[in-house]
Scaffold this motif. Structure first.
Motif: not given
Lengths: 597, 125
Positions: A483-493
């Motif tokens: 949970x939270x991986x998608x948000x982490x990906x978006x922030x990194x992107x």
């Protein structure tokens, strides 16, 4: 005898060469000699015809008969039947799906070609690329002559500006403006560079132009040199393109012999010469500042802009750098005029664009269409749709810098601005088609894997950021997403695209962002349900034998780890703990009784 | 090469040779020579070569010389059709290289079919 009654054109592009077109040419020469026809019929090795799927391709003129999938053993029949007796060999004539070969349509009525408009590829597959005379016969070097005799350098620039020729390498920056900046810079020496470092996976547009029509690039570079006041050019081409390199060498040599490169071209006081530089294949060297560093003999790393190349480029001199396809458009624009160019494409993006069609599509190959053509036309009418009646899922444009376009947006016109609006980009023109069996998370992972590999490591966001993103994606496809991986990906992107030094890093997150935008449900299925909807990710699928099993034991015999058990003529069973998901059993099963779940 | 004229000269010269591949080629005159076994046996090859050589000599780049199979009149071979757009097709029979050269001059260049070589006239005779 100077005039040949018939010309046999054999494709000598990379695709057809690797499937044996050299042997076919050899056979033609031998067979023609045996039948005493060598003075009547000429065999010509051309560049790519585009329909690589049907290769090796042979076209016989004056009839324009289009033979596909020709094997060396077929040559005898073509010579004895067609060339000697005038009877077309029907069984070898290219036929569209579901069509009788007797139809034998002329080239320009085949759907693959019917929807195309060939500008950059105008001579590919038509002329002998190793014969400068043939290029000249097709109006070659007339544009250069026109510039030198009738136009001032500023008029040439104004012409290109008015045509609104936009950079075909992907960015879409107006070429005329670039030329103007370089012309405005005052210096004792200026350079013209052709960027032929085509690195996107699945892209081969530039290679085909260089292989099929090298002189068009040389001519355009000379025109650019005249316009901006430069006397020296460099072509930076990948060493992995041996045929393109050879033909460029031949072309440069011939142009020098004819005085179309060198001192005082066509009796004017304009001099221009071109050098070749071979790149070792680093993706980052397609970025203009890294490319110039590489030509200078330095490590291929980008530099911050400004200063722009037009002010301080190669060897710190003002430099104009364009892509192969951009240059290939220049001579026709000079010859045929602005109105002609504006008659194709859209208002914001006039002209045409070449695409390399690949992936899950029937007609893999090279196509050139007017800007603004809907994706649907390219994929279904020209590309012939998806093989095996599978469902279309998405098309990836723009390579590692681009994004995925889902089925719902198939009617979006292809041009620079509309593709950016939907989160992809034109890129250099690679188009990878994906069907229902492709997992979009895995596709994003694949492209990120590529950028991690190709990041030069100079700036931190790109070097470390892409690596972190890849780690998260690897986790997700292995079924360990959190949970939270998608948000982490978006922030990194966001961080990577806003803080990287060059285009490679700035666009590296695009494949992830665009798949997140259109296929978020697939990410969620991987993370929360530990399920891969496309049944692609190995860690998230297991194999099952259905009731269709007849108990033939073929699967049990092929299984390398002995995971399949069952009695003869009884439904078999797979031990999912032992199974390594190598899929050999699925290939072997004749009853389609093994499925992925 | 030092001038535009030289460039144009090369262009013209090569164009003559490769006109058949151009998209916007001039509307072609077709000379179709019967080259089945019967035609070849009766000497169609020298006839066809004569057609090609004569066209080359006169710079007739809009003429395509092609071949075809047997049309069933083997006793009249070597035969050839001359098809000029806007004119009726003429079928010539019992050709020789000399006749072929005359056909190029009279029929293709001057636009006057040679009736005495054509199929109808000899059958009546």
């Amino acid at each position: 005898m100077e005039l040949f009654r018939s010309h046999v054109l054999v494709c000598g592009g990379t695709g057809c060469t690797s499937s044996g077109s050299d042997l076919i040419i050899e056979q033609f020469e031998k067979q023609l000699a045996d039948h005493d026809l060598e003075n009547e019929i000429k065999v010509i090795r051309t560049g790519c015809f585009g329909l690589c799927e049907a290769g090796p391709v042979v076209i016989v003129y004056p009839e324009g008969t289009f033979y596909s999938h020709v094997k060396p053993a077929d040559v005898k029949e073509i010579v004895e039947e067609h060339l000697l007796k005038g009877r077309v060999v029907r069984r070898l004539v290219y036929a569209e799906k579901g069509e009788h070969p007797d139809a034998g349509k002329p080239l320009d009525e085949i759907s693959f070609y019917k929807h195309q408009t060939r500008v950059a590829l105008r001579n590919c597959g038509v002329i002998d690329p190793e014969n400068i005379d043939e290029y000249i016969a097709f109006d070659g070097y007339m544009a250069l002559a026109k510039c030198l005799t009738e136009m001032s350098p500023q008029e040439v620039i104004d012409h290109i500006k008015a045509a609104n020729l936009r950079g075909r390498g992907g960015g879409g920056f107006p070429a005329g403006n670039k030329w103007q900046f370089a012309a405005n810079s005052k210096a004792d020496k200026k350079y013209v560079i052709c960027n032929a470092d085509e690195g996107d996976p699945g892209a081969f547009m530039d290679r085909s132009v260089l292989e099929g029509d090298p002189h068009s690039v040389l001519e355009a570079m000379a025109i650019c040199g005249y316009a901006i006041g430069s006397d020296e050019g460099y072509i930076y081409v990948r060493a992995e393109y041996p045929i393109a390199v050879e033909r460029l060498k031949t072309a440069i040599k011939q142009a020098r012999e004819y005085g179309l490169l060198g001192k005082n071209i066509l009796g004017s006081d304009f001099s221009f010469d071109i050098n070749l530089r071979l790149g070792a294949g680093a993706f980052v060297c397609g970025e203009e500042t890294a490319l110039m560093a590489s030509i200078e003999g330095k490590r291929g790393e980008p530099k911050p802009k400004p200063p722009f190349p037009a002010v301080s480029g190669l060897f710190a001199k003002p430099t104009n750098i364009n892509n192969v396809e951009t240059y290939a458009n220049v001579p026709p624009i000079i010859n045929k005029g602005i109105e002609w160019f504006h008659s194709m494409g859209t208002e914001r993006s006039p002209g045409t664009k070449v695409f390399a069609l690949g992936g899950k599509i029937n007609n893999t190959g090279l196509v050139e269409v007017p800007m603004g053509t809907p994706l649907r036309t390219v994929i279904y009418d020209i590309g012939g749709g998806i093989p095996k009646n599978k469902k279309f899922k998405a098309v990836q444009t723009g390579g590692p810098s681009g994004g995925c376009i889902p089925a719902s947006l198939l009617d979006v016109p292809i041009e620079y601005d509309s593709l950016i609006e939907i989160g992809s980009m034109m890129g250099s023109g690679g188009m990878v088609v994906m069907d229902e069996d492709n997992c979009m998370v895995d596709i994003a992972r694949f492209f990120l894997d590529f950028t991690v590999e190709e990041s030069c490591g100079k700036c931190t966001p790109c070097r470390l950021g892409t690596k972190r993103m890849l780690e998260i994606l690897n986790r997700i496809v292995e079924g360990k997403g959190e949970d939270g991986d998608i948000e982490r990906l978006e922030r990194l992107a966001r961080t990577i695209s806003s803080s990287s030094l060059c285009g490679l890093g700035q666009t590296a997150p695009n494949p992830v962002l665009s798949t997140l935008r259109y296929f978020r449900d697939e990410y969620e299925a991987h993370i929360y349900e530990k399920r891969c909807p496309a049944h692609h990710c190995k860690s998230l699928v297991h194999l099952e034998i259905t009731e269709d099993c007849r108990g033939c034991t073929a699967c049990a015999r092929v299984c390398p780890v002995g995971a399949i058990s069952g009695d003869v003529r009884q439904q078999h069973h797979i031990d999912i703990d032992k199974c390594t998901k190598c899929l050999s059993c699925i290939e072997k099963c004749r009853f389609n009784a093994i499925i992925k779940v | 090469m030092k001038s535009l004229e030289e460039l144009k000269e090369i262009r013209q010269k090569t164009l003559d040779k490769i006109n058949m591949r151009k998209e916007d080629k001039e509307e072609a005159v077709r000379v179709v020579v019967g080259m089945a076994t019967c035609g070849i046996a009766a000497g169609a090859r020298p006839v066809m070569i004569a057609f090609i050589e004569e066209c080359a000599k006169r710079g007739l780049r809009h003429v395509q010389v092609t071949q075809t199979g047997c049309i069933g009149l083997c006793q009249h071979e070597p035969m050839a059709d001359v098809i000029i757009p806007g004119m009726e097709k003429v079928t010539y029979i019992k050709l020789t290289p000399e006749k072929a050269r005359r056909i190029v001059l009279e029929h293709i260049v001057n636009g006057r079919p040679i009736a005495e070589y054509a199929i109808g006239s000899q059958e009546d005779a």
